[in-house]
Design a protein around this motif. Structure first.
Motif, PDB file in Angstrom:
ATOM      1  N   ARG A  34      -5.996  49.218  20.270  1.00 24.78           N
ATOM      2  CA  ARG A  34      -6.668  48.025  19.756  1.00 24.78           C
ATOM      3  C   ARG A  34      -6.290  46.796  20.595  1.00 24.78           C
ATOM      4  NH1 ARG A  34      -2.602  48.824  15.537  1.00 24.78           N
ATOM      5  NH2 ARG A  34      -1.179  47.021  15.373  1.00 24.78           N
ATOM      6  N   THR A  35      -7.023  45.726  20.399  1.00 25.55           N
ATOM      7  CA  THR A  35      -6.698  44.498  21.107  1.00 25.55           C
ATOM      8  C   THR A  35      -5.301  44.028  20.710  1.00 25.55           C
ATOM      9  OG1 THR A  35      -7.785  43.202  19.375  1.00 25.55           O
ATOM     10  CG2 THR A  35      -9.093  43.782  21.311  1.00 25.55           C
ATOM     11  N   THR A  36      -4.685  43.275  21.581  1.00 24.64           N
ATOM     12  CA  THR A  36      -3.286  42.887  21.392  1.00 24.64           C
ATOM     13  C   THR A  36      -3.124  41.996  20.170  1.00 24.64           C
ATOM     14  OG1 THR A  36      -2.930  43.016  23.776  1.00 24.64           O
ATOM     15  CG2 THR A  36      -1.315  41.783  22.500  1.00 24.64           C
ATOM     16  N   ASP A  37      -2.203  42.376  19.285  1.00 23.90           N
ATOM     17  CA  ASP A  37      -1.904  41.572  18.110  1.00 23.90           C
ATOM     18  C   ASP A  37      -1.288  40.236  18.523  1.00 23.90           C
ATOM     19  OD1 ASP A  37      -2.722  43.743  16.613  1.00 23.90           O
ATOM     20  OD2 ASP A  37      -0.697  44.343  16.006  1.00 23.90           O
ATOM     21  N   PRO A  38      -1.492  39.173  17.736  1.00 26.02           N
ATOM     22  CA  PRO A  38      -0.863  37.887  18.056  1.00 26.02           C
ATOM     23  C   PRO A  38       0.654  37.977  18.197  1.00 26.02           C
ATOM     24  CG  PRO A  38      -2.568  37.572  16.408  1.00 26.02           C
ATOM     25  CD  PRO A  38      -2.417  39.058  16.585  1.00 26.02           C
ATOM     26  N   SER A  39       1.308  38.780  17.342  1.00 26.22           N
ATOM     27  CA  SER A  39       2.763  38.910  17.430  1.00 26.22           C
ATOM     28  C   SER A  39       3.180  39.562  18.742  1.00 26.22           C
ATOM     29  CB  SER A  39       3.298  39.729  16.246  1.00 26.22           C
ATOM     30  OG  SER A  39       2.643  40.988  16.158  1.00 26.22           O
ATOM     31  N   THR A  40       2.374  40.487  19.238  1.00 26.77           N
ATOM     32  CA  THR A  40       2.667  41.138  20.513  1.00 26.77           C
ATOM     33  C   THR A  40       2.505  40.157  21.667  1.00 26.77           C
ATOM     34  OG1 THR A  40       1.880  43.236  19.596  1.00 26.77           O
ATOM     35  CG2 THR A  40       2.101  43.101  21.987  1.00 26.77           C
ATOM     36  N   SER A  41       1.457  39.357  21.620  1.00 27.18           N
ATOM     37  CA  SER A  41       1.256  38.346  22.665  1.00 27.18           C
ATOM     38  C   SER A  41       2.417  37.365  22.699  1.00 27.18           C
ATOM     39  CB  SER A  41      -0.062  37.595  22.424  1.00 27.18           C
ATOM     40  OG  SER A  41      -1.170  38.454  22.558  1.00 27.18           O
ATOM     41  N   ARG A  42       2.862  36.931  21.532  1.00 24.10           N
ATOM     42  CA  ARG A  42       4.000  35.998  21.479  1.00 24.10           C
ATOM     43  C   ARG A  42       5.256  36.652  22.030  1.00 24.10           C
ATOM     44  NH1 ARG A  42       1.643  34.818  16.403  1.00 24.10           N
ATOM     45  NH2 ARG A  42       3.202  36.102  15.333  1.00 24.10           N
ATOM     46  N   PHE A  43       5.432  37.925  21.725  1.00 22.78           N
ATOM     47  CA  PHE A  43       6.617  38.638  22.205  1.00 22.78           C
ATOM     48  C   PHE A  43       6.604  38.748  23.725  1.00 22.78           C
ATOM     49  CE2 PHE A  43       8.729  42.781  23.166  1.00 22.78           C
ATOM     50  CZ  PHE A  43      10.013  42.395  22.837  1.00 22.78           C
ATOM     51  N   CYS A  44       5.467  39.068  24.312  1.00 17.92           N
ATOM     52  CA  CYS A  44       5.378  39.172  25.774  1.00 17.92           C
ATOM     53  C   CYS A  44       5.665  37.823  26.432  1.00 17.92           C
ATOM     54  CB  CYS A  44       4.007  39.702  26.182  1.00 17.92           C
ATOM     55  SG  CYS A  44       3.723  41.442  25.735  1.00 17.92           S
ATOM     56  N   TYR A  71       1.579  50.218  21.270  1.00 26.35           N
ATOM     57  CA  TYR A  71       1.267  49.107  22.174  1.00 26.35           C
ATOM     58  C   TYR A  71       1.463  47.741  21.512  1.00 26.35           C
ATOM     59  CZ  TYR A  71      -0.858  52.540  25.340  1.00 26.35           C
ATOM     60  OH  TYR A  71      -1.074  53.613  26.177  1.00 26.35           O
ATOM     61  N   GLN A  72       2.112  47.710  20.345  1.00 28.15           N
ATOM     62  CA  GLN A  72       2.244  46.461  19.608  1.00 28.15           C
ATOM     63  C   GLN A  72       3.690  46.234  19.178  1.00 28.15           C
ATOM     64  OE1 GLN A  72      -0.480  44.689  19.508  1.00 28.15           O
ATOM     65  NE2 GLN A  72      -2.041  46.248  19.896  1.00 28.15           N
ATOM     66  N   VAL A  73       4.005  44.979  18.886  1.00 30.98           N
ATOM     67  CA  VAL A  73       5.286  44.586  18.309  1.00 30.98           C
ATOM     68  C   VAL A  73       4.986  43.744  17.080  1.00 30.98           C
ATOM     69  CG1 VAL A  73       7.369  43.194  18.669  1.00 30.98           C
ATOM     70  CG2 VAL A  73       6.525  44.656  20.499  1.00 30.98           C
ATOM     71  N   THR A  74       5.633  44.057  15.964  1.00 30.92           N
ATOM     72  CA  THR A  74       5.373  43.338  14.718  1.00 30.92           C
ATOM     73  C   THR A  74       6.177  42.047  14.664  1.00 30.92           C
ATOM     74  OG1 THR A  74       7.171  44.382  13.485  1.00 30.92           O
ATOM     75  CG2 THR A  74       5.044  45.546  13.534  1.00 30.92           C
ATOM     76  N   ASN A  75       5.822  41.203  13.710  1.00 21.84           N
ATOM     77  CA  ASN A  75       6.584  39.974  13.490  1.00 21.84           C
ATOM     78  C   ASN A  75       8.034  40.282  13.139  1.00 21.84           C
ATOM     79  OD1 ASN A  75       4.632  37.879  13.927  1.00 21.84           O
ATOM     80  ND2 ASN A  75       3.643  38.459  12.001  1.00 21.84           N
ATOM     81  N   ASP A  76       8.271  41.330  12.331  1.00 21.28           N
ATOM     82  CA  ASP A  76       9.640  41.688  11.945  1.00 21.28           C
ATOM     83  C   ASP A  76      10.445  42.150  13.153  1.00 21.28           C
ATOM     84  OD1 ASP A  76       9.235  41.052   9.302  1.00 21.28           O
ATOM     85  OD2 ASP A  76       8.896  43.119   8.647  1.00 21.28           O
ATOM     86  N   GLN A  77       9.850  42.955  14.014  1.00 14.73           N
ATOM     87  CA  GLN A  77      10.555  43.398  15.217  1.00 14.73           C
ATOM     88  C   GLN A  77      10.878  42.209  16.121  1.00 14.73           C
ATOM     89  OE1 GLN A  77       7.422  46.183  16.349  1.00 14.73           O
ATOM     90  NE2 GLN A  77       8.890  47.866  16.260  1.00 14.73           N
TER      91      GLN A  77
END
Length: 295
Positions: A233-243, A170-176
């Protein structure tokens, strides 16, 4: 003209018009096949759970072909359609048993098109803790089909980038995120393939009605009990930025998002004129035939 297609396989057809496309392209998306092959090489608790999972899908298939049989037929359909590319968007296997992995390899060896594979949560998770560490430990089993870092495979076919992104936790990393931003910055058209759909308000009700929880990437309306039950888990900041990136013009010449996970078909815009296509599961004999044509 392709003849003798499997009458049981029912591809959803999606046509996307791309300005300046030099040649038409066909892509078959296959998702959520949930193979449950298992043998004595696994521990007894895994074998016992595998029997239960096989029964779950057998009941849904009403005594018809197994999930492995349907997966094989989907790959034969890819060959029969003579597609340019095949993309597998996760949960192709229900758990990472040796028998499941070997079955994939045998069938991929028969596939005539090039292909991309991105994992879903079931590909690497079976029981216990749903963590990044568990996923990392399982990744070597898929090393022939995906790279370990950053979980973002990119291929260019006929001037179109095909991007397979691992968002199975459910997450996307900064590198991705950085890899996709770099691909978008070229201005070339691209398609994004991943397992878990991004949150859309129009998708939410159908997802919650089916699963009892908002099992989408970037969803914020979890309650504490369902979040704990699904181990999300709650949405990572990198995932929020990606969305936010996907929903904005910054995502550039993206021509579509293709995913699975929630086990039904759904199409809706994630930004003006750009659509997310959720594809029904392979264990229901479905897939998606994507046709790219010049505008």
């Amino acid at each position: 003209m392709v003849m003798n297609l499997d009458p049981q396989i029912t591809p959803q057809q999606t046509i996307i018009r791309i300005p300046g496309l030099k040649q038409p392209l066909t892509i078959l998306q296959i998702t959520d096949c949930h193979l449950t092959e298992c043998d004595e090489r696994e521990e007894i608790d895994i074998r016992t759970e595998a029997v239960k999972r096989t029964s779950v899908f057998a009941s849904q298939l009403a005594g018809g072909p197994s999930t492995a049989d349907l997966f094989d037929r989907l790959l034969r359909t890819s060959n029969d359609l003579q597609v340019d590319f095949t993309v597998f968007t996760g949960d192709i296997i229900d758990f990472p048993s040796q028998a499941n992995i070997e079955h994939l390899q045998r069938q991929f060896d028969l596939l005539r098109s090039s292909y991309l594979y991105t994992v879903g949560n079931h590909d690497w998770y079976f029981s216990g803790s749903f963590t990044d560490e568990v996923r990392a430990a399982a990744y070597p089993k898929f090393r022939e089909w995906i790279s370990e870092t950053p979980g973002c495979e990119i291929r260019t076919v006929g001037g179109v980038k095909l991007i397979a992104l691992d968002n199975s936790n459910y997450q996307v990393t900064n590198d991705q995120f950085a890899a996709i931003k770099q691909a978008a910055a070229t201005g070339e058209p691209y398609l994004l393939f991943m397992h878990i759909p991004i949150y859309l308000s129009s998708l939410q009700q159908d997802v919650v009605d089916k699963w009892g929880a908002p099992i989408m990437m970037g969803a914020s309306n979890w309650n504490a009990a369902s979040r704990e039950a699904w181990q999300v888990r709650t949405t990572d900041p990198s995932t929020s930025r990606f969305c936010r990136f996907l929903a904005s013009e910054e995502s550039g010449n993206i021509r579509g998002i293709f995913c699975g996970h929630v086990h039904f078909n759904h199409i809706d815009a994630f930004r003006a004129g750009r659509y997310q296509y959720v594809t029904a599961p392979g264990f229901t004999s479905q897939c998606r035939l994507i046709k790219l044509i010049a505008e």
